[in-house]
Design an enzyme around this catalytic site. Structure first.
Site, PDB file in Angstrom:
ATOM      1  CG  ASP A  52      -2.242  -0.755   0.909  1.00 19.93           C
ATOM      2  OD1 ASP A  52      -2.268  -1.495  -0.098  1.00 19.93           O
ATOM      3  OD2 ASP A  52      -3.217  -0.626   1.680  1.00 19.93           O
ATOM      4  CG  ASN A  94      -7.681  -3.671  -3.127  1.00 19.57           C
ATOM      5  OD1 ASN A  94      -8.467  -2.732  -3.258  1.00 19.57           O
ATOM      6  ND2 ASN A  94      -8.053  -4.853  -2.675  1.00 19.57           N
ATOM      7  CG  ASP A 325      -9.372  -1.956   8.955  1.00 22.92           C
ATOM      8  OD1 ASP A 325     -10.459  -2.078   8.350  1.00 22.92           O
ATOM      9  OD2 ASP A 325      -8.465  -1.187   8.576  1.00 22.92           O
ATOM     10  CD  GLU A 353      -8.437  -4.514   2.136  1.00 24.58           C
ATOM     11  OE1 GLU A 353      -9.612  -4.266   2.488  1.00 24.58           O
ATOM     12  OE2 GLU A 353      -7.464  -3.934   2.651  1.00 24.58           O
ATOM     13  CG  HIS A 399      -4.302  -6.974   4.338  1.00 23.83           C
ATOM     14  ND1 HIS A 399      -3.865  -5.922   5.103  1.00 23.83           N
ATOM     15  CD2 HIS A 399      -5.529  -6.597   3.886  1.00 23.83           C
ATOM     16  CE1 HIS A 399      -4.763  -4.969   5.091  1.00 23.83           C
ATOM     17  NE2 HIS A 399      -5.779  -5.350   4.352  1.00 23.83           N
ATOM     18  NE  ARG A 400      -7.208  -4.728   7.978  1.00 22.46           N
ATOM     19  CZ  ARG A 400      -6.032  -4.272   8.406  1.00 22.46           C
ATOM     20  NH1 ARG A 400      -5.299  -5.005   9.220  1.00 22.46           N
ATOM     21  NH2 ARG A 400      -5.566  -3.099   8.009  1.00 22.46           N
ATOM     22  CE  LYS A 425      -5.203  -3.293   0.544  1.00 17.52           C
ATOM     23  NZ  LYS A 425      -5.491  -2.201   1.459  1.00 17.52           N
TER      24      LYS A 425
HETATM   25  O1  LIG Z   1      -8.782   6.142   6.480  1.00 19.32           O
HETATM   26  C1  LIG Z   1      -8.170   5.084   6.662  1.00 19.32           C
HETATM   27  O2  LIG Z   1      -6.938   5.034   6.831  1.00 19.32           O
HETATM   28  C2  LIG Z   1      -8.951   3.828   6.703  1.00 19.32           C
HETATM   29  C3  LIG Z   1     -10.306   3.864   6.922  1.00 19.32           C
HETATM   30  C4  LIG Z   1     -11.140   2.649   7.060  1.00 19.32           C
HETATM   31  O3  LIG Z   1     -11.930   2.527   5.904  1.00 19.32           O
HETATM   32  P1  LIG Z   1     -13.486   2.975   5.819  1.00 19.32           P
HETATM   33  O4  LIG Z   1     -13.604   4.388   6.206  1.00 19.32           O
HETATM   34  O5  LIG Z   1     -13.790   2.739   4.378  1.00 19.32           O
HETATM   35  O6  LIG Z   1     -14.249   2.062   6.750  1.00 19.32           O
HETATM   36  C5  LIG Z   1     -10.276   1.386   7.241  1.00 19.32           C
HETATM   37  O7  LIG Z   1     -11.071   0.240   7.045  1.00 19.32           O
HETATM   38  C6  LIG Z   1      -9.117   1.378   6.288  1.00 19.32           C
HETATM   39  O8  LIG Z   1      -8.339   0.213   6.457  1.00 19.32           O
HETATM   40  C7  LIG Z   1      -8.215   2.555   6.532  1.00 19.32           C
HETATM   41  C1  LIG Z   2      -9.904  -1.725   4.387  1.00 16.24           C
HETATM   42  C2  LIG Z   2      -8.570  -1.794   4.332  1.00 16.24           C
HETATM   43  O1  LIG Z   2      -7.803  -1.170   3.396  1.00 16.24           O
HETATM   44  P1  LIG Z   2      -7.984   0.123   2.488  1.00 16.24           P
HETATM   45  O2  LIG Z   2      -7.052   1.135   3.045  1.00 16.24           O
HETATM   46  O3  LIG Z   2      -7.580  -0.330   1.113  1.00 16.24           O
HETATM   47  O4  LIG Z   2      -9.416   0.577   2.543  1.00 16.24           O
HETATM   48  C3  LIG Z   2      -7.817  -2.607   5.327  1.00 16.24           C
HETATM   49  O5  LIG Z   2      -6.579  -2.472   5.373  1.00 16.24           O
HETATM   50  O6  LIG Z   2      -8.420  -3.376   6.085  1.00 16.24           O
END
Ligand SMILES: O=C(O)C1=C[C@@H](OP(=O)(O)O)[C@@H](O)[C@H](O)C1
Ligand SMILES: C=C(OP(=O)(O)O)C(=O)O
Length: 439
Positions: A52, A94, A325, A353, A399-400, A425
């Site tokens: 990422d 992703n 998460d 994901e 990944h999770r 990731k």
């Molecule tokens: O802003 C961020 O860093 C994130 C927000 C969350 O997503 P959502 O806002 O879509 O739930 C989380 O699931 C993602 O892993 C990271």
């Molecule tokens: C939702 C996730 O990733 P993203 O930042 O791509 O939304 C995650 O890392 O669980």
């Protein structure tokens, strides 16, 4: 077709030891973009090195931002120059934390870009963000399906004076993206910008991360609850000089869980009581389940029961909207609880994901568990030691899924993780660290 790889995890009974967390994904990608937009040089240490952040760094390179790599987890970003106007074809894998904020920054900065990702990214919605950006005068086209990447971005014709409205019910990353890019709009128009959230906002703690980091880069956002955010006409990012990224609190959830089911003590370095990440409150969930947690400023120590010797955790029925998460880790821990565990208000799992409600339901059942789920909830029934089945766990390029199902090796049967390299990731080195702590 790539070959399926597999990692069999033999049953284990105990977990103890110390580990150092990799940097937070959410903080790393925010800080990289903020540093690129800020005047001055920013030395970032503790940066996550994973898929990422690699796509974010690659994008910054394409945009003409100079980034010097000092070490695997340290870079210096030379910020403040105009981003290369393109045309650039930018591939963002992703990574939601790269795709959404870059869409906003590029749509407001003036240039021609194509933003794409892996096939799953093209199934992850972005329409609410594009609608908000279009209302500000951005020129964005959907190349394929309406509401989804890939996107074509053109020169904006920025409007000012009206609040910009964004829906918050699908992803908080849309609001994060607008807030982070807001100073580009205020600089171009000379006017303040008000962002209003329409309807419910999910995943709220991630907005706190955004506001905290914008503040460190010199931009204070005035807010009224979770509804209205105002960025002043004079907003401009300035480098804070040096910045250390804290460890990833979502990644910490797997190791906290190890302490809770493998006896412990498990000591996790990199996040603690002073964390700005919402997922740190997973430690509170574990305490409610019966684990013992000791918090230092930047470290956690977790001990608990030994489920392999008959110990159980207390069952829960909770709303996990604030920590979507880390919630996946809680779902797997349901296997070791003293009653059914229900996770509520996790509808966002459907557009991450993979469809995580479907994936979690399907794979927990392979282990022998009784599972129920609906649009935005999941119930996991505990498994008695003689109810476990040996299983191959599909990970859906998530990944999770790979990381949280490693905890199923505390059952009495071998659990095989398919395509374990998907952990790249956010934590390419996950399995060796995990295996070094269990026996
Ligand atoms: O802003 C961020 O860093 C994130 C927000 C969350 O997503 P959502 O806002 O879509 O739930 C989380 O699931 C993602 O892993 C990271
Ligand atoms: C939702 C996730 O990733 P993203 O930042 O791509 O939304 C995650 O890392 O669980």
């Amino acid at each position: 077709m790539s070959k399926t790889t597999m990692l069999p995890l033999a049953p284990v009974a105990q977990a103890a030891g110390q580990m150092n967390l990799p940097g937070s994904k959410s903080i790393s990608n925010r800080v990289l973009l903020l540093a690129a937009l800020a005047q001055g040089e920013t030395r970032i240490s503790g940066l996550l090195d994973s898929d990422d952040t690699r796509v974010m760094l690659q994008a910054l390179d394409q945009l003409g931002v100079r980034v010097d790599r000092i070490a695997q987890d340290e870079v210096v970003v030379h910020g403040g120059s105009a981003l290369r106007p393109g045309p650039e074809d930018i591939h963002l894998g992703n990574a939601g934390t790269a795709f959404r904020p870059l869409t906003a920054a590029l749509a407001l900065s003036g240039g021609e870009y194509r933003l794409s990702g892996v096939p799953r990214m093209h199934e992850r919605p972005i329409g609410d963000l594009v609608d908000a950006l279009r209302s500000m005068g951005a020129d964005i086209l959907y190349e394929g399906n309406e509401g989804y990447p890939p996107l074509r971005i053109g020169m904006p014709d920025l409007k000012s004076g009206m609040p910009v409205r964004v829906k918050g019910s699908v992803s908080s990353q849309f609001l994060t993206a607008l807030l982070m890019a807001a100073p580009l709009h205020t600089a171009a128009t000379g006017q303040p910008l008000t962002v209003e959230v329409e309807g419910e906002l999910i995943s709220k703690p991630y907005i706190n991360i955004t506001l905290n980091l914008m503040d460190r880069f010199g931009v204070k956002v005035t807010r009224e609850g979770w509804q209205r955010f105002v960025i002043g006409a004079d907003a401009a990012y300035r480098s804070p000089g040096d910045l250390r990224v804290e460890g990833d609190a979502s990644t910490a959830s797997y190791f906290m869980a190890l302490g809770a089911i493998g006896g412990g003590p498990v000591v996790i370095h990199g996040v603690g009581g002073e964390s700005i990440q919402g997922d740190i409150t997973f430690a509170d969930v574990l305490e409610r389940m019966g684990a013992k947690v000791r918090r230092e400023a930047h470290a956690l120590e977790v001990s608990g029961v030994r489920v392999a010797q008959g110990g159980t955790l207390r069952a829960f029925d909770e709303d996990f909207n604030l920590i979507p998460d880390a919630a996946m880790t809680a779902a797997v821990l349901g296997l070791f609880a003293d009653g059914p565990c229900t996770l509520r208000n996790i509808g966002s799992w459907r557009v991450k994901e993979t469809d995580r409600i479907h994936a979690m339901h399907t794979e927990l059942e392979k282990l022998g568990a009784t599972v129920a789920s609906g649009d935005d909830w999941l119930t996991v029934h505990p498994l008695s030691r003689d109810g476990w089945k040996e299983a191959e766990i599909a990970t859906y390029d998530d990944h999770r899924m790979a990381m949280c199902f490693s905890l199923a090796s505390f059952g009495p049967k071998t659990v095989t993780i398919l395509d374990p390299e998907c952990v790249g990731k956010t934590f390419p080195g996950y399995f060796p660290v995990f295996q070094g702590m269990v026996s």
